[in-house]
Design a protein around this motif. Structure first.
Motif, PDB file in Angstrom:
ATOM      1  N   THR A 134       0.833  -1.207   0.000  1.00  0.00           N
ATOM      2  CA  THR A 134       0.000   0.000   0.000  1.00  0.00           C
ATOM      3  C   THR A 134       0.864   1.252   0.000  1.00  0.00           C
ATOM      4  OG1 THR A 134      -1.793  -1.147   1.146  1.00  0.00           O
ATOM      5  CG2 THR A 134      -1.803   1.258   1.237  1.00  0.00           C
ATOM      6  N   PRO A 192      -4.549  -2.836  -8.933  1.00  0.00           N
ATOM      7  CA  PRO A 192      -4.961  -1.528  -9.447  1.00  0.00           C
ATOM      8  C   PRO A 192      -6.478  -1.478  -9.638  1.00  0.00           C
ATOM      9  CG  PRO A 192      -3.055  -2.360 -10.653  1.00  0.00           C
ATOM     10  CD  PRO A 192      -3.536  -3.494  -9.792  1.00  0.00           C
ATOM     11  N   GLU A 215      -1.392   5.779  -6.638  1.00  0.00           N
ATOM     12  CA  GLU A 215      -2.398   4.786  -7.012  1.00  0.00           C
ATOM     13  C   GLU A 215      -3.338   4.436  -5.863  1.00  0.00           C
ATOM     14  OE1 GLU A 215       0.534   2.445 -10.201  1.00  0.00           O
ATOM     15  OE2 GLU A 215       0.088   1.551  -8.239  1.00  0.00           O
ATOM     16  N   HIS A 229       1.787   1.913  -3.469  1.00  0.00           N
ATOM     17  CA  HIS A 229       0.663   2.498  -4.200  1.00  0.00           C
ATOM     18  C   HIS A 229       0.522   3.983  -3.876  1.00  0.00           C
ATOM     19  CE1 HIS A 229      -0.779  -1.151  -6.028  1.00  0.00           C
ATOM     20  NE2 HIS A 229      -0.946  -1.760  -4.866  1.00  0.00           N
TER      21      HIS A 229
END
Length: 333
Positions: free
Chosen positions: A39, A257, A47, A42
């Motif tokens: 995470t 994603p 993202e 991301h």
């Protein structure tokens, strides 16, 4: 204080920022061990839609209480604690349904508000849990991902004597494998493309290890009743579907994603009574995860392969991105 800041997506650096102060009902923590997970990558890559920028990431952490905000009386300076990063609003429809992890106003320390890759972080006192005597901070920082694992296994509900296939032998996959053995599974199989990770999985008790789903299915007459994708890689999730037997359940645990898609046969779902479920973060599982870690069921020292000081936080992120070893942590001197 010094902190690792993601100023904009793609930009991570250690900077000097203002010290946080604990507000009413909060405590100030000096993080001693902070884990890097997918995470965080991301968030760095832009993202993770809920994240505002700039932000100090870091949601897997344990540390020492150094100051109390107004109204806090059940925690004391010097306490050694792990921290549940979840920030549920408590009043939306999902919170009222006891589904706080689906909160309409969901927030989390290190994900949407400043986190623990810093010398200090302010957190709600209600979110801190005392570490058992003798538990290292490094193990305490693994309680948060383990709490996610406990929630996922509760969702999957493997019965005593069940068999499970876990795809992905990274930190989360290995936590899932160890916890599944304490949650009913009599036999755990694991798939990963990295031979070193498979060797670690075997050392930690996996009954069968293989480099592909086809390989692990080769010696079986039917698929698995329980399959977990712990990778977040859409191709791996797709490969998990044929590993299900009739009546099987696939738990999607890894974070893919948002735009990723799977090819699923509606007829197969109907005819074989297949279930596909998800597991999102932590839901009232921090305390049981802490007990599980404290019981010795999880061998934390076998999962932590990189430890660096705060000033070298970017190295820890790089190690995770390059799949070098397993868990990378930022630790205090």
């Amino acid at each position: 204080m010094r902190a690792a800041v993601i100023s904009t997506p793609g930009s991570l650096s250690v900077q000097t920022v203002a010290d946080p102060a604990p507000g009413p009902g909060e405590v100030l923590i000096a993080p001693r061990a902070v884990g890097v997970c997918g995470t965080d990558l991301h968030i760095l890559d832009g993202e993770f839609p809920p994240t505002p920028y700039p932000i100090i990431p870091g949601h897997e952490f344990a540390g020492e209480v150094v100051a109390l905000g107004p109204g806090v009386s059940d925690v004391a300076p010097g306490d050694r604690v792990a921290v549940d990063p979840s920030l549920f609003c408590g009043h939306c429809v999902y919170c009222k349904r006891q589904r706080g992890n689906l909160c309409l106003n969901w927030n989390a320390i290190g994900d949407t508000v400043d986190g623990a890759f810093a010398e200090y972080v302010a957190v709600p006192a209600a979110n801190v849990y005392a570490l058992p005597e003798g538990m290292p901070y490094a193990a305490g920082a693994l309680v948060e991902p383990l709490a996610c694992v406990v929630h996922g296994l509760r969702r999957l509900a493997i019965p005593p004597g069940g068999e499970v296939l876990i795809i992905g032998a990274g930190t989360i996959g290995l936590l899932l494998a160890q916890a599944a053995g304490r949650s009913g599974a009599a036999r755990v199989s694991m798939v990963d493309t990295d031979p070193a990770r498979l060797a670690r999985a075997a050392e930690l008790g996996a009954d069968v290890v293989a480099t592909s789903v086809a390989e692990v299915l080769g010696g079986r007459g039917i698929g698995f009743e329980y399959v977990i994708d712990a990778t977040g890689v859409p191709a791996a999730t797709q490969a998990a579907l044929p590993a299900l037997c009739r009546g099987g359940t696939l738990l999607i645990f890894g974070v893919s994603p948002a735009e990723a898609r799977l090819s699923v046969s509606p007829f197969q779902v109907y005819n074989d009574e297949i279930s596909v479920i998800g597991s999102m973060a932590v839901l009232n599982t921090f305390e049981p995860a802490l007990r599980l870690m404290g019981s010795g069921a999880i061998t934390a020292e076998d999962l932590i392969t990189h430890q660096v000081p705060l000033e070298r936080t970017t190295e820890a992120f790089t190690a995770v991105r390059e799949r070098a070893g397993l868990k990378a942590q930022v630790t205090a001197a």
